[in-house]
Scaffold this motif. Structure first.
Motif, mmCIF file in Angstrom:
data_model
loop_
_atom_site.group_PDB
_atom_site.id
_atom_site.type_symbol
_atom_site.label_atom_id
_atom_site.label_comp_id
_atom_site.label_asym_id
_atom_site.label_seq_id
_atom_site.Cartn_x
_atom_site.Cartn_y
_atom_site.Cartn_z
ATOM 1 N N VAL A 56 0.878 -1.329 -0.116
ATOM 2 C CA VAL A 56 0.062 0.278 -0.104
ATOM 3 C C VAL A 56 0.816 1.215 0.027
ATOM 4 C CG1 VAL A 56 -1.797 1.522 1.425
ATOM 5 C CG2 VAL A 56 -1.902 -1.013 0.954
ATOM 6 N N GLN A 57 1.900 1.377 1.085
ATOM 7 C CA GLN A 57 2.849 2.414 0.878
ATOM 8 C C GLN A 57 3.663 2.620 -0.398
ATOM 9 O OE1 GLN A 57 6.144 2.050 3.655
ATOM 10 N NE2 GLN A 57 6.297 4.076 3.944
ATOM 11 N N GLN A 58 3.662 1.678 -1.215
ATOM 12 C CA GLN A 58 4.673 1.661 -2.236
ATOM 13 C C GLN A 58 3.595 2.324 -3.457
ATOM 14 O OE1 GLN A 58 6.495 -1.987 -2.756
ATOM 15 N NE2 GLN A 58 8.146 -1.483 -1.607
ATOM 16 N N HIS A 59 2.315 1.760 -3.501
ATOM 17 C CA HIS A 59 1.431 1.877 -4.551
ATOM 18 C C HIS A 59 0.518 3.108 -4.438
ATOM 19 C CE1 HIS A 59 2.655 -2.281 -5.249
ATOM 20 N NE2 HIS A 59 2.139 -2.216 -6.433
ATOM 21 N N VAL A 60 0.377 3.782 -3.333
ATOM 22 C CA VAL A 60 -0.356 4.944 -3.077
ATOM 23 C C VAL A 60 0.373 6.217 -3.689
ATOM 24 C CG1 VAL A 60 -1.629 6.583 -1.715
ATOM 25 C CG2 VAL A 60 -1.703 4.166 -1.218
ATOM 26 N N VAL A 61 0.092 6.421 -4.852
ATOM 27 C CA VAL A 61 0.833 7.712 -5.758
ATOM 28 C C VAL A 61 -0.302 8.293 -6.566
ATOM 29 C CG1 VAL A 61 3.055 6.285 -6.065
ATOM 30 C CG2 VAL A 61 1.380 5.908 -7.667
ATOM 31 N N ASP A 62 0.033 9.616 -6.788
ATOM 32 C CA ASP A 62 -0.895 10.408 -7.586
ATOM 33 C C ASP A 62 -0.497 10.559 -8.956
ATOM 34 O OD1 ASP A 62 -2.618 11.063 -5.459
ATOM 35 O OD2 ASP A 62 -1.397 12.475 -4.611
ATOM 36 N N PRO A 63 -1.050 10.177 -10.006
ATOM 37 C CA PRO A 63 -0.972 10.061 -11.325
ATOM 38 C C PRO A 63 -0.630 11.358 -11.776
ATOM 39 C CG PRO A 63 -2.933 9.127 -11.217
ATOM 40 C CD PRO A 63 -2.415 9.304 -9.999
ATOM 41 N N GLU A 105 12.406 -2.028 -18.722
ATOM 42 C CA GLU A 105 12.189 -0.517 -18.910
ATOM 43 C C GLU A 105 11.119 -0.149 -19.660
ATOM 44 O OE1 GLU A 105 14.224 3.741 -18.346
ATOM 45 O OE2 GLU A 105 15.196 2.122 -19.988
ATOM 46 N N LEU A 106 10.988 -0.745 -20.898
ATOM 47 C CA LEU A 106 10.389 -0.572 -22.068
ATOM 48 C C LEU A 106 8.931 -1.059 -21.734
ATOM 49 C CD1 LEU A 106 12.657 -1.081 -25.268
ATOM 50 C CD2 LEU A 106 11.639 1.150 -24.503
ATOM 51 N N ILE A 107 8.734 -2.166 -21.101
ATOM 52 C CA ILE A 107 7.547 -2.711 -20.775
ATOM 53 C C ILE A 107 6.743 -1.925 -19.812
ATOM 54 C CG2 ILE A 107 6.450 -4.410 -19.603
ATOM 55 C CD1 ILE A 107 8.830 -6.638 -20.685
ATOM 56 N N LEU A 108 7.603 -1.417 -18.850
ATOM 57 C CA LEU A 108 6.836 -0.690 -17.802
ATOM 58 C C LEU A 108 6.336 0.633 -18.343
ATOM 59 C CD1 LEU A 108 9.323 -1.501 -14.985
ATOM 60 C CD2 LEU A 108 7.185 -2.558 -15.402
ATOM 61 N N LYS A 109 7.249 1.308 -19.240
ATOM 62 C CA LYS A 109 6.805 2.488 -19.760
ATOM 63 C C LYS A 109 5.630 2.400 -20.761
ATOM 64 C CE LYS A 109 10.966 5.156 -17.994
ATOM 65 N NZ LYS A 109 12.059 5.918 -18.742
ATOM 66 N N ALA A 110 5.581 1.315 -21.541
ATOM 67 C CA ALA A 110 4.781 1.248 -22.264
ATOM 68 C C ALA A 110 3.367 1.138 -21.690
ATOM 69 C CB ALA A 110 4.864 0.003 -23.132
ATOM 70 N N ALA A 123 9.865 10.220 -18.362
ATOM 71 C CA ALA A 123 11.348 10.728 -18.501
ATOM 72 C C ALA A 123 11.725 11.391 -17.509
ATOM 73 C CB ALA A 123 11.774 11.506 -19.911
ATOM 74 N N GLU A 124 11.087 12.531 -16.984
ATOM 75 C CA GLU A 124 11.464 13.472 -16.078
ATOM 76 C C GLU A 124 11.435 12.637 -14.512
ATOM 77 O OE1 GLU A 124 10.232 17.733 -13.974
ATOM 78 O OE2 GLU A 124 9.148 16.827 -15.728
ATOM 79 N N HIS A 125 10.293 12.064 -14.163
ATOM 80 C CA HIS A 125 9.952 11.431 -12.880
ATOM 81 C C HIS A 125 10.465 9.952 -12.462
ATOM 82 C CE1 HIS A 125 7.640 14.928 -11.648
ATOM 83 N NE2 HIS A 125 7.315 14.876 -12.925
ATOM 84 N N LEU A 126 10.475 9.337 -13.659
ATOM 85 C CA LEU A 126 10.847 7.736 -13.253
ATOM 86 C C LEU A 126 12.428 7.701 -14.036
ATOM 87 C CD1 LEU A 126 7.827 5.994 -14.804
ATOM 88 C CD2 LEU A 126 8.372 6.497 -12.387
ATOM 89 N N ARG A 127 12.974 8.267 -14.910
ATOM 90 C CA ARG A 127 14.140 8.081 -15.471
ATOM 91 C C ARG A 127 14.441 6.664 -15.716
ATOM 92 N NH1 ARG A 127 17.177 12.834 -14.855
ATOM 93 N NH2 ARG A 127 16.222 14.717 -13.759
ATOM 94 N N ARG A 132 10.498 2.008 -9.172
ATOM 95 C CA ARG A 132 9.413 3.039 -9.262
ATOM 96 C C ARG A 132 8.424 2.744 -10.323
ATOM 97 N NH1 ARG A 132 9.294 9.571 -9.137
ATOM 98 N NH2 ARG A 132 7.088 9.901 -8.311
ATOM 99 N N ALA A 133 8.919 2.758 -11.463
ATOM 100 C CA ALA A 133 8.275 2.307 -12.742
ATOM 101 C C ALA A 133 7.266 1.139 -12.462
ATOM 102 C CB ALA A 133 9.192 2.258 -13.611
#
Length: 210
Positions: A56-63, A105-110, A123-127, A132-133
């Motif tokens: 829960v701690q890792q997944h509670v993020v604001d898109p 990396e490509l799978i997650l960003k896709a 690109a800015e926030h995940l690099r 994190r991705a």
């Protein structure tokens, strides 16, 4: 035990001879969110609850606000990821390790692109932060029940971010084989393709609005 947190609805259950087929025949404790596959097994309910708290701690993020257009890049990213996985199949050494990292990396960003995350935002926030991705993608529906992916990311993430895979491979040459990385990533790639293609089918069926 049932836990409800806003949109989360979680059961902490123990597999038994009566329900073990639902848990791949593995005995132990699991936590199961209604939108996800069960995670486990754990030795006891307290350990399962602790893992749930970490999740829960890792997944509670604001898109970020969705940006139109970048989702069209998702199929391209997935095709490129498939190319890296093909290279990993026939490669060895640091080249194979790097191919696995770039494919992941490509799978997650896709997947994130298909969910409305802009390429510039990624690109800015995940690099090159695979952890994190992965957490962000799984928060938005990508399965995260394969322990091999978690273990591979834990082993490579820091060195991948600082472009030090050659040194990592020199120190730990068995990482790809140890975590069955190519097999695990191919399974994740197939599931990501299925979900991204399903999303495109929904959009094409819906057609223009207004």
């Amino acid at each position: 035990m049932n836990i409800s947190l806003d949109e989360l609805d979680v059961d902490i259950v123990q597999s038994t001879p009566d329900n073990e087929d639902a848990y791949d025949g593995r005995w132990g404790w699991y936590w199961h969110e209604i939108h996800e596959r069960p995670r486990g097994p754990f030795a006891d309910p307290a350990t399962a609850l602790h893992d749930l708290a970490d999740w829960v701690q890792q997944h509670v993020v604001d898109p970020p606000a969705p940006l139109q257009g970048d989702a069209a890049l998702a199929p391209l990213f997935l095709r490129n990821a498939a190319g890296f996985l093909d290279g990993a199949d026939c490669g060895s050494g640091e080249v194979q390790l790097a191919a696995c990292c770039y494919a992941l990396e490509l799978i997650l960003k896709a997947y994130l692109l298909s969910r409305g995350f802009a390429d510039a935002w990624n690109a800015e926030h995940l690099r090159h932060d695979l952890d994190r991705a992965y957490r962000l993608a799984s928060h938005h529906g990508l399965p995260d029940d394969d322990a091999r992916i978690d273990q591979f990311i834990a082993a490579v993430n820091a060195d991948f971010q600082r472009h030090a895979l050659m040194a990592l491979h020199a120190a730990r040459a068995d990482l790809v084989a140890r975590f069955e990385a190519v097999s695990a990533l191919r399974a994740l790639h197939r599931e990501t393709v299925r979900r991204v293609e399903g999303m495109w089918r929904v959009r094409r069926t819906a057609g223009p609005t207004g």
